[in-house]
Design a protein around this motif. Structure first.
Motif, mmCIF file in Angstrom:
data_model
loop_
_atom_site.group_PDB
_atom_site.id
_atom_site.type_symbol
_atom_site.label_atom_id
_atom_site.label_comp_id
_atom_site.label_asym_id
_atom_site.label_seq_id
_atom_site.Cartn_x
_atom_site.Cartn_y
_atom_site.Cartn_z
ATOM 1 N N SER A 1 -5.884 3.569 3.708
ATOM 2 C CA SER A 1 -5.008 2.979 4.101
ATOM 3 C C SER A 1 -4.972 1.202 3.270
ATOM 4 C CB SER A 1 -5.053 2.612 5.156
ATOM 5 O OG SER A 1 -3.969 3.492 5.605
ATOM 6 N N THR A 2 -7.335 0.674 4.156
ATOM 7 C CA THR A 2 -7.814 -0.331 3.984
ATOM 8 C C THR A 2 -7.448 -0.768 2.524
ATOM 9 O OG1 THR A 2 -9.062 -0.618 5.864
ATOM 10 C CG2 THR A 2 -9.238 -1.873 4.409
ATOM 11 N N GLY A 3 -8.181 0.402 1.683
ATOM 12 C CA GLY A 3 -8.538 -0.010 0.174
ATOM 13 C C GLY A 3 -7.297 -0.076 -0.031
ATOM 14 N N ALA A 4 -5.927 0.931 -0.601
ATOM 15 C CA ALA A 4 -4.440 0.328 -0.836
ATOM 16 C C ALA A 4 -4.085 -1.252 -0.666
ATOM 17 C CB ALA A 4 -4.202 1.159 -0.651
ATOM 18 N N GLY B 1 -7.870 -1.899 10.757
ATOM 19 C CA GLY B 1 -7.846 -0.419 11.529
ATOM 20 C C GLY B 1 -6.551 -0.459 11.486
ATOM 21 N N MET B 2 -6.745 0.214 9.751
ATOM 22 C CA MET B 2 -5.616 1.051 9.931
ATOM 23 C C MET B 2 -6.041 2.590 10.141
ATOM 24 S SD MET B 2 -4.626 -2.118 8.382
ATOM 25 C CE MET B 2 -5.313 -2.142 6.493
ATOM 26 N N ARG B 3 -4.978 2.842 10.519
ATOM 27 C CA ARG B 3 -5.509 4.787 10.605
ATOM 28 C C ARG B 3 -4.378 5.624 10.143
ATOM 29 N NH1 ARG B 3 -7.544 0.945 14.235
ATOM 30 N NH2 ARG B 3 -9.337 2.062 15.401
ATOM 31 N N ALA C 1 1.069 -1.289 -0.472
ATOM 32 C CA ALA C 1 -0.264 0.007 -0.342
ATOM 33 C C ALA C 1 0.503 1.494 0.086
ATOM 34 C CB ALA C 1 -0.696 0.157 1.179
ATOM 35 N N TYR C 2 0.538 2.104 -1.199
ATOM 36 C CA TYR C 2 1.229 3.367 -0.905
ATOM 37 C C TYR C 2 1.336 4.455 0.196
ATOM 38 C CZ TYR C 2 -2.210 6.499 -2.264
ATOM 39 O OH TYR C 2 -3.679 7.244 -1.819
ATOM 40 N N LEU D 1 2.282 2.608 13.840
ATOM 41 C CA LEU D 1 2.395 1.051 13.670
ATOM 42 C C LEU D 1 0.810 -0.015 12.854
ATOM 43 C CD1 LEU D 1 3.302 1.161 17.478
ATOM 44 C CD2 LEU D 1 4.437 0.360 16.168
ATOM 45 N N THR D 2 0.092 0.878 13.222
ATOM 46 C CA THR D 2 -1.083 0.528 12.003
ATOM 47 C C THR D 2 -0.910 -0.201 10.550
ATOM 48 O OG1 THR D 2 -1.934 2.388 12.415
ATOM 49 C CG2 THR D 2 -3.186 1.136 13.749
ATOM 50 N N LEU D 3 -0.101 0.942 10.036
ATOM 51 C CA LEU D 3 0.394 1.206 8.699
ATOM 52 C C LEU D 3 1.311 0.044 8.417
ATOM 53 C CD1 LEU D 3 0.121 4.735 7.841
ATOM 54 C CD2 LEU D 3 -1.565 3.122 6.695
ATOM 55 N N LEU D 4 1.912 0.021 9.768
ATOM 56 C CA LEU D 4 3.747 -1.264 9.082
ATOM 57 C C LEU D 4 2.881 -2.280 9.246
ATOM 58 C CD1 LEU D 4 6.440 1.311 10.048
ATOM 59 C CD2 LEU D 4 5.486 1.228 8.343
ATOM 60 N N LEU D 5 2.433 -2.552 10.953
ATOM 61 C CA LEU D 5 2.142 -3.714 11.441
ATOM 62 C C LEU D 5 1.040 -4.355 10.644
ATOM 63 C CD1 LEU D 5 2.564 -5.693 13.101
ATOM 64 C CD2 LEU D 5 1.055 -4.201 15.419
#
Length: 526
Positions: free
Chosen positions: A129-132, A358-360, A28-29, A397-401
């Motif tokens: 984020s979720t869509g990507a 649940g990415m923020r 995800a970009y 953390l939510t984006l990376l993990l």
């Protein structure tokens, strides 16, 4: 201005390059943008990027929400409205409550009001984020509809919590009676104003002699009007934009012509991509400055990181618990609409994966940056830098993990393989077959008595069947063109009716409508 402009242009160029790299790497970009912003922020001599807290919502939120309302399938939202509503409101409130109780107990000097403020900031998952991330794996349209519908509505619920908590922190008290009335007005007023303004804008597009450039220009300013007017009347600007956007989206075939729809799609896609990219870069660029603010307050960096990690864990756990609660409730009260899976094991794994989505991102950052530096009486806002830092840690953390592991978990568990859902290719083929049958019947019924035009109609049918790219001036007369345009309009009406079939993905219908718009535009230049 001359020093910041090259930096902004460089940011946009970096966003484009990083998006291409992310596509090549199949990640995800937003993940690359956040990491790149963090790395770039350590380069000495770069101008500091600061955004006025009072303007952060107004700049970014209205167009992002408006575009999301136009992109989402309203048909799927209606179908899954119960679980979407539970995730968008109940899950957000439960997450905010969990964060409030945790921070009030574990962070010294953190009141419940501050805890709810932080909870309102970090509770809504990010749609971009979720869509990507999910575009690199295949998920059922029902799951996708729930995630998209949730992300569209949870921004409103979380920001309402944020606003009430902000008032409680500033005033030191919380009056339930006033809060209940204010809450009701924010929801009812926001939705009502959005629908009213959406209707007014639709009438303006229909009655004014607009062309494609003016239509697109109007759509760019309309979400800002909806948001600003609703906020001036102390209702929810977010709900106004969402309600108005959904209303206008459902009537796009009525008040926008084919040229406006085609060109507007490209303009909005690029505009929203740049806005999202800038926000995710700012997330990384702002982090070093926030850490300096922590040091100035005497808060050790390790302690602040620990708080951020624990709050992230609380959010993930609260979302997974909420996912299981939603599944159990659905199985008890509405078993017919429960997600279809082929085994009990997969049914038990589904809430975990929903909880792991649940990415923020954008909304959390915008809300955190919108916290005022001082209270009304001039005192510094309590724990502002710590709240900002925890928010950035949660986003990172939510984006990376979760962002990096979600595609792997979906593939590893094979949760969505072997479902009875019709493949998209077969659905698309079925829609095209029905559309061709409709075209033939339309021409046969309307022109069967016009013997002089039989050859022309045969050529039109041949043109449609073979999808030829060239036009024959010998037969494409003005009369033939009029028949062709009438046929295209009939196809649009047929597809609008076909879209009521719950088994057909609305994205396929929209793709066919887009192809019809392209056909009409090609006719205009023949």
């Amino acid at each position: 201005m001359h020093s910041i402009l090259p930096f902004l242009l460089a940011m946009i160029a970096a966003i484009v390059l990083l998006q291409m790299l992310a596509t090549k790497l199949k990640i995800a970009y937003p993940i690359l943008l956040v990491v790149a912003g963090l790395l770039v922020s350590f380069i000495p001599g770069l101008p500091v990027v600061r955004i006025n807290p009072d303007l952060i919502f107004f700049i970014f939120l209205p167009p992002l929400l408006f575009e999301a309302a136009w992109s989402i399938s309203f048909k799927e939202m209606r179908k899954w409205w119960r679980i979407i509503s539970s995730f968008a409101f109940l899950v957000v409130f439960f997450s905010a409550l969990s964060v409030a109780l945790f921070t009030n107990y574990f962070i010294p000097g953190f009141s419940l009001a501050l805890g709810f403020l932080l909870g309102g900031i970090v509770s809504p998952p990010d749609a971009v984020s979720t869509g990507a991330i999910t575009k690199f794996v295949k998920i059922p349209k029902s799951t996708s509809a729930v995630l998209e519908g949730e992300s569209l509505l949870n921004d409103a619920s979380s920001l309402i919590i944020f606003r009430f908590a902000l008032v409680a922190v500033g005033s030191g008290q919380f009056i339930w009676q006033e809060a209940t009335l204010t809450f009701g007005w924010m929801i009812i007023g926001g939705i009502g104003l959005g629908l009213l303004l959406g209707w007014i804008f639709v009438q303006a597009h229909k009655r004014l002699p607009t062309d494609a450039p003016s239509d697109i220009a109007l759509t760019l300013i309309e979400p800002y009007f909806m948001y600003w007017i609703a906020e001036q009347l102390h209702s929810s600007g977010v709900l106004a934009v969402v309600a108005g956007g959904l209303f206008m989206s459902s009537r796009r075939l009525i008040f926008l012509n084919s040229s406006s729809r085609i060109k507007g799609y490209s303009v909005w896609e690029s505009f929203v991509f740049i806005l999202n990219g800038i926000v995710f870069l700012i997330i990384g660029l702002e982090l070093p400055e926030i850490t300096e603010g922590l040091r100035s307050k005497g808060i050790p960096l390790g302690t602040a990181i620990g708080y951020g990690v624990m709050v992230t864990g609380v959010l993930i756990l609260a979302r997974i618990i909420s996912s299981y609660a939603a599944l159990i409730t659905t199985l008890i009260f509405r078993p017919g609409v429960a997600p279809r899976v082929t085994s009990i094991k997969r049914r038990l794994l589904l809430p975990i994966l929903l909880g792991w989505t649940g990415m923020r991102g954008v909304v959390s950052l915008a809300a955190a940056l919108a916290i005022p530096v001082t209270l009304d009486h001039g005192i510094a806002f309590p724990h502002r830098n710590l709240i900002l830092f925890i928010t950035f840690v949660v986003i990172l953390l939510t984006l990376l993990l979760q962002g990096l592991t979600l595609p792997y978990l979906i593939k590893r568990t094979q949760l969505f393989t072997g479902l009875n859902e019709e493949p998209e290719e077969e659905t698309s083929h079925r829609v095209k077959q029905k559309l061709r049958a409709h075209i033939y019947q339309f021409l046969k019924n309307k022109h069967e008595n016009e013997s002089s035009d039989h050859k022309i109609i045969e050529k039109i049918l041949q043109h449609w069947e073979e999808k030829t790219k060239a036009a024959d001036d010998d037969w494409m007369s003005e009369k033939t063109k009029a028949i062709f345009i009438e046929m295209l309009e009939s196809q649009r009406q047929f597809l609008a009716e076909l879209n009521k079939d719950p088994s057909i993905n609305e994205e396929i219908i929209r793709t066919q409508l887009y192809q019809i718009d392209l056909e009409e535009e090609r006719l205009k230049i023949i």
